[in-house]
Design a protein around this motif. Structure first.
Motif, short mmCIF file in Angstrom:
data_model
loop_
_atom_site.label_atom_id
_atom_site.label_comp_id
_atom_site.label_asym_id
_atom_site.label_seq_id
_atom_site.Cartn_x
_atom_site.Cartn_y
_atom_site.Cartn_z
N ILE A 26 -7.91 20.12 -1.96
CA ILE A 26 -7.68 19.07 -2.96
C ILE A 26 -8.32 17.77 -2.50
O ILE A 26 -8.93 17.05 -3.29
N HIS A 27 -8.22 17.51 -1.19
CA HIS A 27 -8.90 16.31 -0.68
C HIS A 27 -10.40 16.43 -0.88
O HIS A 27 -11.07 15.45 -1.25
N LEU A 30 -11.14 15.56 -4.43
CA LEU A 30 -11.03 14.12 -4.70
C LEU A 30 -12.22 13.36 -4.11
O LEU A 30 -12.74 12.42 -4.71
N VAL A 60 -16.60 13.83 -13.69
CA VAL A 60 -15.24 13.42 -13.29
C VAL A 60 -14.21 13.97 -14.28
O VAL A 60 -13.17 14.50 -13.90
N ILE A 65 -11.87 18.18 -12.66
CA ILE A 65 -10.58 18.70 -13.09
C ILE A 65 -10.57 20.23 -13.03
O ILE A 65 -9.59 20.86 -12.60
N VAL A 68 -10.19 21.33 -9.47
CA VAL A 68 -8.81 21.14 -9.03
C VAL A 68 -7.92 22.26 -9.58
O VAL A 68 -7.10 22.86 -8.87
N LEU A 72 -5.79 25.17 -7.50
CA LEU A 72 -4.35 25.43 -7.59
C LEU A 72 -4.08 26.86 -8.04
O LEU A 72 -3.15 27.51 -7.56
N ASP B 95 1.61 13.36 0.17
CA ASP B 95 0.31 12.99 0.72
C ASP B 95 0.20 11.48 0.59
O ASP B 95 -0.04 10.96 -0.50
N VAL B 98 -2.97 9.77 -1.21
CA VAL B 98 -3.13 10.13 -2.63
C VAL B 98 -1.98 9.55 -3.44
O VAL B 98 -2.18 9.01 -4.53
N MET B 105 -5.37 4.12 -9.50
CA MET B 105 -6.35 4.90 -10.27
C MET B 105 -5.97 4.95 -11.75
O MET B 105 -6.82 5.13 -12.60
N LEU B 144 -7.42 12.15 -13.83
CA LEU B 144 -7.43 12.30 -12.38
C LEU B 144 -6.23 11.58 -11.75
O LEU B 144 -5.62 12.09 -10.81
N PHE B 147 -3.27 13.71 -12.12
CA PHE B 147 -3.27 14.81 -11.16
C PHE B 147 -2.91 14.31 -9.77
O PHE B 147 -2.12 14.94 -9.04
N MET B 148 -3.51 13.17 -9.37
CA MET B 148 -3.24 12.65 -8.03
C MET B 148 -1.75 12.35 -7.86
O MET B 148 -1.17 12.63 -6.82
N TRP B 151 0.15 15.86 -7.76
CA TRP B 151 -0.05 16.67 -6.57
C TRP B 151 0.35 15.90 -5.32
O TRP B 151 0.93 16.48 -4.39
N LEU B 159 4.24 18.31 -10.12
CA LEU B 159 3.02 19.10 -10.27
C LEU B 159 2.99 19.77 -11.64
O LEU B 159 1.97 19.76 -12.34
#
Lengths: 173, 393, 104
Positions: A26-27, A30, A60, A65, A68, A72, B95, B98, B105, B144, B147-148, B151, B159
């Motif tokens: 996931i990192h 990102l 993006v 997405i 990601v 998952l 996390d 994040v 964000m 995004l 999601f950040m 998660w 989630l």
């Protein structure tokens, strides 16, 4: 060397390195997003406004997405102690290094490249002219891309369908 | 006089900028625009929270906030103080980075989106040539953030909520883009000030030539606003938040100021998307009738924005939340085909602009309305039948 | 260094990073991400040459090519990730070196 270019390029490359080397997927995704933003900034610096926004919207808004989601769905986000790379990973790194070295030396040593800008940004085609070119000169590629996207949409949907379990086990050979 | 009043803010900014040395001026001009946007819309956010609580209370036969200040008007200040003084809790297994970045964000792209919205005559921060595309591009960055948050919190409810939210946001982004596409087709530009200019002039002795007064525009506006409701996760599409089922979804692990940032981002994106809807279909800062042209342009924009906000509050007070499957069916089986139809109808309208036989105007209207209504009847026929309800027994 | 050269070098480095990732990482999703990086680097080259190359000023060839390339990248990612998810359903793994049989 202006500061804007240095910042955008540095951010892009650093995030790309992080995206390819971090352990948590996931990192990685990102960081990939940061890379895409950086490239969009480079496009802006080059005066390609439309492409820059399209890049952000597609990469993006959609591709990151998707990545990601796939991470998952395949439960690969967790941090495990397994090796990240194939065992002879130095070989892969070496090949990549050779490719980069070849390109960079040929770019730096080339006398064929134009040395200064041959174009003023104001002379760049406007969004309207771009649309007109897409609809006249490039109409055939545009249609092909439309067809490709439709095919990809259907293909991805079919692949994503849950396969029905066969009622009888297939005969053993 | 009316001219000066209309351009008051533009002139004020020009006067302020002229006080400074020439090489500072572009920077200062940008800074002043940004400061004005942040100040005005943050103030509107505070006012809207009060208006929403009052409005919902009225719909539910309550009084609403009435303790702090006259009519409870200072309630937003009290709310803000409460939010700021609350403890900022970060789950131990979250996390950290994040979790920290997600609210930022969420807010930053929304603020960026205001850069291209014209709030009055000559009052736009930057007139980008591809302004609408810019708005849609920064709008996609909020997915995004969701999601950040979901998660990064390391909580299964957040989630799940984030996944729901992203599925919804992506599904309703497509109708949103297609609904806007018809306007782009007719106006021939992606720049929002140019789209406002394309709606200049009057028909029938004084009615403004807004896109919403055409058959395709009316359908497009309705579809755009529905998609906007879903895109900003407002009721009846507030599944991502769903406080009665997944307890605020992706925001469940946020408290204090970070939660307030999410809240702020949500309302700011509501204003931004309403502003774009107004620009695309309701003539932006233009007046509806020619005899009202003396009122300043930004007043008209503000009034239209306020009308949109009241509409959203009314909708929230009166509609039940959709189920997830209803939400997806609605997006893909109704919204998406209907927005495609509005694009075709806009093209028909654009092509029939040159008709000049007797009764051409009426025929044009009839044709365009038919292009919209026949598919609507076909697509929506299932929904027109009386609904059957199944009750748990 | 001329303006064109520095963009070309950034693109080359980006390409190299993507290539290194695609060649060394075991996870199929990251390999796909590496391929995306390489495509983006190619797009950067197109825009740099469009901006600084010597051809008619009003030509949008570079931009149009990049737009098509972005569309192709989107299609590629959608199908690629669908494939990865499908394979995961059968093999319960996304490690590329574990996919060493032709039988599903």
């Amino acid at each position: 060397m202006d500061a804007a270019f240095l910042i955008a390029a540095g951010l892009t490359l650093a995030a790309a390195v992080a995206a390819m080397s971090l352990r948590n997927l996931i990192h990685c995704a990102l960081c990939l997003v940061v890379t895409f933003f950086g490239v969009a900034a480079l496009f802006l610096l080059l005066g390609a406004e439309f492409v820059s926004f399209a890049q952000v919207m597609v990469y993006v808004g959609a591709i990151a997405i998707l990545i990601v989601f796939a991470t998952l769905l395949t439960r690969s986000a967790g941090v495990t102690g397994e090796p990240l790379a194939f065992q002879p990973w130095l070989v892969g790194l070496g090949i990549a290094g050779l490719v980069v070295g070849a390109i960079v030396t040929s770019v730096a040593g080339s006398g064929l490249l134009p040395t200064e800008s041959s174009r003023i940004v104001a002379a760049a085609p406007s969004t309207r002219e771009l649309g007109e070119q897409l609809m006249s000169t490039y109409v055939l590629p545009l249609e092909v891309v439309g067809l490709l996207l439709t095919a990809a949409l259907i293909g991805a949907a079919v692949l994503g369908l849950r396969e029905p379990k066969p009622s009888t086990p297939p005969p053993k050979p | 006089m009316a001219e000066t009043l209309d351009q008051a803010f533009v002139l004020l900014k020009q006067w302020l900028v002229d006080r400074f040395p020439a090489d500072l001026q572009p920077l200062l001009s940008a800074f002043l625009s940004a400061a004005a946007i942040v100040g005005v819309f943050a103030g509107l956010f505070a006012f809207t929270t009060w208006l929403e609580r009052k409005g919902l209370a009225r719909i539910q036969n309550r009084l609403g906030p009435n303790r702090v200040g006259p009519y409870g008007l200072f309630q937003p200040i009290a709310d803000g103080l409460k939010m700021l003084t609350k403890e900022d809790i970060v789950p131990r297994s979250a996390d950290q980075l994040v979790h920290f970045l997600a609210p930022i964000m969420k807010v930053v792209p929304v603020l960026l989106a205001y850069a291209v919205i014209p709030v009055g005559r000559n009052m736009v921060a930057t007139d980008l040539e591809a302004g609408l595309l810019f708005f849609l591009a920064v709008g996609s960055a909020t997915e995004l953030a969701v999601f950040m948050a979901g998660w990064g919190s390391h909580n299964k409810y957040s989630l799940l909520g984030a996944m729901r939210a992203i599925a919804q946001l992506i599904s309703y982004e497509i109708p949103l883009v297609f609904a806007a596409l018809g306007v782009v087709l007719v106006a021939g530009s992606l720049s929002l000030p140019a789209i406002v200019d394309s709606q200049a002039g009057y028909d029938w002795g004084g009615l403004a030539r807004w896109h919403v007064f055409t058959p395709w525009g009316l359908a497009g506006f309705g579809l755009f606003m529905i998609a906007a409701t879903a895109k900003t996760a407002r009721s009846p599409f507030d599944l991502p938040e769903g406080e009665s089922e997944i307890i605020a979804g992706h925001m469940v692990e946020y408290s204090g100021f970070k939660y307030a940032l999410f809240y702020l981002g949500e309302y700011l994106s509501l204003f931004a998307i309403s502003g774009v809807g107004i620009t695309l279909f309701l003539g932006g800062w233009r007046e509806p009738f020619s005899w009202l042209a003396w009122m300043p342009s930004y007043v008209w924009f503000g009034l239209k924005l306020l009308a949109c906000i009241v509409g959203f509050i009314w909708l929230r007070g009166t509609m039940p939340r959709l189920r997830a499957d209803q939400l997806m069916n609605f997006a893909w089986k109704f919204m998406f085909p209907m927005t495609l139809v509005t694009v075709v109808a806009a093209a028909a309208w654009h092509l029939s602009a040159g008709w000049n036989f007797t009764g051409a105007g009426l025929w044009r209207w009839a044709l365009d309305a038919a292009v919209i209504l026949i598919p609507y009847r076909l697509l929506g026929a299932r929904h027109l039948a009386p609904r059957t309800y199944r009750f748990a027994d | 260094m001329s303006p064109l050269e520095r963009y070309l070098i950034v693109a080359a480095l980006l390409f190299g990073i993507g290539l290194a990732g695609a060649l060394t990482r075991r996870n199929a999703i990251l390999v796909l991400a590496g391929i995306e990086l390489m495509l983006t680097a190619a797009n950067l080259n197109f825009i740099a040459f469009w901006r600084y190359g010597g051809h008619p000023a009003d030509s949008g060839t570079g931009i149009v090519f990049v737009l098509f390339s972005i569309a192709v990248a989107a299609a590629e990612t959608a199908v690629g990730l669908a494939l990865i998810v499908t394979i995961y359903r059968h093999r319960h793994s996304t490690k590329l070196d574990e996919f060493d049989e032709l039988k599903g």
